[in-house]
Design an enzyme around this catalytic site. Structure first.
Site, short mmCIF file in Angstrom:
data_model
loop_
_atom_site.label_atom_id
_atom_site.label_comp_id
_atom_site.label_asym_id
_atom_site.label_seq_id
_atom_site.Cartn_x
_atom_site.Cartn_y
_atom_site.Cartn_z
N TYR A 60 -6.58 8.05 -7.79
CA TYR A 60 -5.54 8.48 -8.73
C TYR A 60 -6.12 9.34 -9.85
O TYR A 60 -5.46 9.56 -10.85
CB TYR A 60 -4.80 7.27 -9.30
CG TYR A 60 -4.06 6.50 -8.23
CD1 TYR A 60 -2.89 7.01 -7.68
CD2 TYR A 60 -4.55 5.28 -7.75
CE1 TYR A 60 -2.21 6.31 -6.68
CE2 TYR A 60 -3.87 4.60 -6.74
CZ TYR A 60 -2.70 5.11 -6.23
OH TYR A 60 -2.03 4.44 -5.23
N ASP A 78 -6.46 -4.45 -5.15
CA ASP A 78 -7.59 -4.23 -4.20
C ASP A 78 -8.63 -3.62 -5.10
O ASP A 78 -8.32 -3.19 -5.85
CB ASP A 78 -7.22 -3.20 -3.13
CG ASP A 78 -6.16 -3.71 -2.18
OD1 ASP A 78 -6.28 -4.84 -1.71
OD2 ASP A 78 -5.21 -2.96 -1.94
N HIS A 113 -10.62 9.26 -0.85
CA HIS A 113 -9.28 9.48 -0.33
C HIS A 113 -8.29 9.59 -1.47
O HIS A 113 -8.57 9.19 -2.60
CB HIS A 113 -8.89 8.34 0.62
CG HIS A 113 -8.71 7.03 -0.09
ND1 HIS A 113 -9.75 6.18 -0.39
CD2 HIS A 113 -7.61 6.43 -0.59
CE1 HIS A 113 -9.30 5.11 -1.02
NE2 HIS A 113 -8.02 5.24 -1.17
N TYR A 154 5.59 6.25 -6.83
CA TYR A 154 5.52 5.32 -7.96
C TYR A 154 4.33 5.65 -8.85
O TYR A 154 4.24 5.16 -9.98
CB TYR A 154 5.48 3.88 -7.47
CG TYR A 154 4.10 3.29 -7.22
CD1 TYR A 154 3.35 3.67 -6.12
CD2 TYR A 154 3.56 2.34 -8.09
CE1 TYR A 154 2.10 3.13 -5.88
CE2 TYR A 154 2.30 1.80 -7.85
CZ TYR A 154 1.58 2.19 -6.76
OH TYR A 154 0.33 1.67 -6.52
N ARG A 155 3.43 6.53 -8.38
CA ARG A 155 2.18 6.80 -9.09
C ARG A 155 1.48 7.84 -8.26
O ARG A 155 1.71 7.94 -7.05
CB ARG A 155 1.43 5.48 -9.14
CG ARG A 155 -0.02 5.45 -9.10
CD ARG A 155 -0.48 3.99 -8.90
NE ARG A 155 -1.69 3.77 -9.65
CZ ARG A 155 -2.51 2.73 -9.49
NH1 ARG A 155 -2.20 1.79 -8.60
NH2 ARG A 155 -3.59 2.61 -10.20
#
Lengths: 535, 535
Positions: free
Chosen positions: B91, B150, B399, B482-483
């Site tokens: 992110y 996680d 990723h 959502y993000r």
């Protein structure tokens, strides 16, 4: 005719005429008879010059009309006070904070836009009451429950925006927490949808709270930043069964483990409903001044022993905790069995188990229930309950409620009652009633101390003094109000003063940005527009 | 040395020198070696000129130092990008949105200020990781659980502010929903406490979310309105036991009742944990191109029949739903028994029951568990799981995840996989993995489609194109993210466009008011300060 403060009479006439063409001639009210309906029925300024009055009221039919009305108000800088249904008696009702404001009455926006049975939610407008939604669901054979507050005539949106609460399970009984998605008309007439509502054609507006980016929903509750015209709420799928039970504890100090165990069961999700504490001993004290006096000195071990002796000799439970379980029968029974095991560590603990109810109930069964809000059935029985419970000999014309938030510990229960009891005794004041703690919200108790409003202004003046004193005393102990009557919003907001009122300054910065002309609900929850701000 | 965009080099030198005197010489970084640590390890601009860089980093030790640093930045109009621990790989990690910003690294604010065992909450600073809190609780014999995402190395505050989620029960597994109370340093250096924190000496800052008046907390998540320096979180009292179970369904269309029943059990509170859907048939399709092709045509009844035949002849369950129950043993068993009854209406349904675990577990038992996040034990095993699951032959350097929110219905599960699968096929793209829906939040599913970042910029460029295309395609179907990774925040925000982007305009109005010089986290979640706003 009354002109709103700071508004030119001609400009006001012009606005009224524009509003008539927007909402319809018959939906703009300026005559005394109609405006009387917007007075606060429970005003603590009854029969006084300072009672809040209303200059006019406008009742639009659609969000589009709300937009147009706001644009007119903004152009003429007319103070506007939106209400949903104005039924929040004890908290100001339909009357504004700033006298002479124009009420924007949203009662005609009363559409239930969507009920989703599979994903258990509803989207509706501010004029929809708990009664309206309950009937709609029942008439359509829905398997969804609502959660309603004590009186059922109010607006779901209005109650939610005032942080109201009810009596079934979390998150539904916290009426703001159970909302999902809003549509808001800002002061400038711009319409905004929050959360997933900002995505055109979103499939999850009423299912996902956050959307993308900051969540602004919290800004529009207990505030004056916009007019909410739609809101979604999560509903509770009708449970299979319901069991109510009461745990009783024998001695004063048992309140500590009693609350600790209750809190643990709640936090761990074994119990999901609100908890109503009771005390037959405190009820007895209402009728026995000597006993009442003892309760003011529970910080002394000797006094606590005397109280225990009294409870023993009068065969009174000292404390009770009323628990409610909702769900499949076997789950409910397992939860209650587990709860009994937990509580059984308290010596002398007792259990009273109610009848297990299986849903759906018949209309007769519902009508026979003492406590219909526990099963999400709106009603108005609270009004007769309140008038029965008053010890004030003067006929009551209403009441106002002081409602501090206290921690979920036995120590806080004892201390809050002692401190507030002492303060009331010092001020020689008898409230209409003072409840034991209720866990309206997930992790705190609220105590409700109600004072009667009467015809005599001298008595009401004293009540206002007492109320203001209690706000300060409670704050000194770390307890703030969760909501209050419009007359005390400045006083309550004032104690939230960390870092020289930095949160208030942030609220004011937001207010000036979103509503630069300061036309919306001046003074609500202590937030004033720049031109009316006290130095 | 790099100077932040729009900043005079001399002014920057002066700011650096002031920051050194505030935070300490060794806590202001400008050398390449140290600044490399703030690059996005998973950047989709790997080996490209457009990779985001950092001009400097400052690591204060206290909220007071944060205030002083912000005042300096504000005076010199230097772009600042606060991070908690910067571990939100996939992110954007610790790298800013606006290249050349100064990272405000809050890792030294790593104090666990209060753990309250009786009322089950914690107050802590942004540098505290899930590992830190877990160890602290364990070492102090606490009976409280945490909920962790996680990887466990991230910050509780950082993850919460990014709307991260975990794997135990509601409300804890929704990391923003489970917070209670914030302390924030605004751009001007002013410090604000939200909720009951605004009441000096409040006893319920970590227990009552709302305080009095509007709730501003939501503004400080997924945004750039302030620097959060303290936050409270509700914790989950350690349950007595845990039971995991899997429900299997045999045919394609069974997904509809399977999800309906799951949703009903969740909404009614019988199940409180997140649900992980699975599909052995979809797993098989990963290895079988013909089968994969069939899944692109599930809107045809004939294709669904073929798939059912395949599942039957290969003895594969079509769908699985993994359920988790936490609580007293007898409650857990009753809940699972009730769930089985509900699901048994699906013809051919199967049940696999895991071992019932009783807490506390031994360290050996914990170490042996496949899925430690399910019992709130932070770990890093996800990283090896991800690298194992990739089907991309090129070595992966990280990723990025595309994560749309879809309704909790079987139809949405089928439709989202079909639409996204078709889009990926059209673009000839194989993701690293694509999960089945997970109910991270109470009432919606999220699908996670991860794309590998590789050394070759040409491949990464295509991945970015695919990502941007998926945002648009998903939005056309009513599904929003959502993000997202910092590189795609503008794209994601752009689809939340209701009423010609009125929510964005509101965000910008708020941004200009709270951070008038626009120094904080420019571009985060699509919100740009006035001087950098695109027309």
């Amino acid at each position: 005719m009354i002109t709103p403060p700071g508004v030119d009479p001609e400009a006001f006439e012009s606005a009224l005429s524009e509003w008539r063409s927007i909402a319809g001639e018959q939906w703009v009210f300026t005559d005394a008879e109609n405006l009387d309906l917007y007075r606060d029925a429970y005003t603590p300024f009854r029969n006084e010059e300072t009672e809040i009055i209303v200059a006019a009221a406008v009742a639009p039919d659609t969000a589009g009309q709300v937009q147009a009305i706001m644009r007119v108000a903004n152009r003429h800088k007319i103070p506007i006070y939106p209400i949903s249904t104005g039924r929040n008696l004890a908290y100001g009702g339909s009357a504004p904070v700033l006298s002479g404001s124009v009420v924007l009455d949203l009662k005609r926006l009363n559409r239930i836009i969507e009920v989703n049975e599979r994903n258990a939610y509803v989207l509706l407008e501010p004029g929809v009451s708990y009664f309206d939604l309950y009937r709609h669901l029942r008439d359509n054979g829905s398997k969804l429950w609502i959660d309603c507050p004590d009186p059922g005539w109010g607006s779901l949106i209005g109650n939610s925006l005032d942080h109201g609460a009810g009596y079934t399970v979390a998150p539904h009984r916290d009426h703001f927490d159970s909302h999902c998605g809003m549509e808001i008309v800002l002061a400038n007439g711009e319409i905004v949808r929050t959360g997933m509502g900002a995505l055109p054609g979103a499939e999850t507006w009423q299912q996902f709270k956050y959307g993308f980016g900051p969540t602004v929903d919290g800004l529009f509750a207990q505030s004056n930043f916009g007019v909410v015209t739609k809101m979604g709420f999560w509903l509770f799928p009708a449970p299979e069964s319901f069991l109510e039970a009461v745990v009783t504890a024998a001695r004063h100090d048992d309140i500590i483990p009693l609350v600790d165990i209750t809190a643990r069961l709640t936090h761990s999700g074994v119990m999901n409903s609100n908890i109503l504490l009771g005390s037959p001993m405190r009820d007895a004290a209402l009728r026995d001044p000597d006993l009442r006096e003892l309760f003011l000195h529970t910080d002394q071990a000797e006094v606590r022993r005397k109280l225990d002796d009294y409870a023993g000799s009068h065969k009174l439970a000292f404390w009770t905790s009323r628990l409610k379980f909702y769900g499949p029968e076997k789950v409910v029974k397992a939860q209650w069995e587990h709860a009994r095991e937990r509580y059984s560590g308290i010596p002398g603990v007792g259990f009273q188990e109610g009848e297990l109810l299986r849903f759906p109930l018949t209309e007769e069964q519902i009508a026979g229930m003492r406590d219909q809000v526990a099963i999400g059935v709106p009603n108005l029985s609270i009004f007769s309950a309140i008038s029965r419970s008053t010890f004030n000999p003067t006929p009551t014309m209403g009441h106002i409620g002081f409602s501090p938030v206290i921690p979920m510990t036995g120590e806080a229960v004892i201390e809050s009652h002692r401190v507030i009891g002492q303060e009331l005794a010092d001020m020689d004041t008898t409230p209409a009633f003072m409840t034991m703690p209720i866990s309206y919200h997930s992790r705190t108790f609220i105590i409700l101390i109600a004072f009667s409003i009467v015809e005599d202004p001298a008595i009401n003046r004293k009540t206002r003094e007492v109320f203001r004193r209690l706000i300060k005393v409670a704050a000194e102990h770390g307890w703030g109000e969760y909501r209050t009557h419009t007359a005390f919003m400045d006083d309550c907001a004032a104690v939230y003063s960390y870092n020289d009122h930095s949160l208030r300054r942030l609220h004011e910065t937001l207010k000036d940005a979103i509503d630069p002309n300061g036309i919306l609900s001046a003074g609500r929850y202590g937030i004033w527009p720049r031109h009316l701000r006290k130095k």
